[in-house]
Design an enzyme around this catalytic site. Sequence first.
Site, PDB file in Angstrom:
ATOM      1  N   SER A 161       1.207  -0.867   0.067  1.00 27.45           N
ATOM      2  CA  SER A 161      -0.157   0.163  -0.190  1.00 27.45           C
ATOM      3  C   SER A 161       0.602   1.687   0.159  1.00 27.45           C
ATOM      4  CB  SER A 161      -0.816   0.009   1.176  1.00 27.45           C
ATOM      5  OG  SER A 161      -0.083   0.148   2.155  1.00 27.45           O
ATOM      6  N   LYS A 199       0.042   4.501   6.574  1.00 28.05           N
ATOM      7  CA  LYS A 199      -0.221   5.622   5.585  1.00 28.05           C
ATOM      8  C   LYS A 199      -0.071   6.922   6.189  1.00 28.05           C
ATOM      9  CE  LYS A 199      -2.981   1.900   4.467  1.00 28.05           C
ATOM     10  NZ  LYS A 199      -2.109   1.719   4.857  1.00 28.05           N
TER      11      LYS A 199
END
Length: 240
Positions: A161, A199
């Site tokens: 990701s 993230k």
Amino acid sequence: MLTKKQYELLLFIDRHLKQTGFSPSFEEMKDALKLKSKSGIHRLISALEERGFLGRRRHRARALEVLRVPENLAVHDDDDDDAATTKSPAFLPTVIRGDFTSRIPAVRAANDATAIQLPLYGRIAAGLPIEALRDPTTYVDMPMQMLGSGEHYALEVAGDSMVEAGILDGDTVIIRKGDIAETGQIVVALVDDNEVTLKRIRRRGNSIALEPCNVRHETRIFPADRVKVQGRLVALLRRY
């Protein structure tokens, strides 16, 4: 002729070697000589090496070795270069024992005096808070010059990701522990007190967006009270 501090450091290293079998860390030397920073220790060691009192064993951790310790040495005060006298220092070093350094909390002193060991947390997995990922027996050696102040830990990355930020599956990221991060920084975030993710954080009013760095993954948006920052990215390690 050596300065008082050079002489004291030489005696401290010699005594530490005899008591433990390995040279002291830079943190131990700094504390023993009551210096404010390790840069002073670097200068003292360089001076002792140039004068033939210290040497280094190549390819070995804690590699300092005492080549000679003069018994009757002219020692001059560091603050008065003109006042050179022959004297025995009153310095009585105490070897600092234990697994933790005082410079960076929650880390152990590594074998190399220029490195520390950070606790390695496991791979990020949904459904687990970050504390549950820690393996108390596993550590990662990290050069001290790559870290600033504060508490740090290492974390193994799972998934793709964050590939567009250069973070690949299996990489080890170094996280500075803390609950504050600026928008746009890459953070370890805890969602709903049970899911941990790495993230990029974006704040949008009363909401927080956790943004991946991969076009195949979607940005997730939560109310601010559902997301807790547990640290921010400061370095990355990769093995080839």
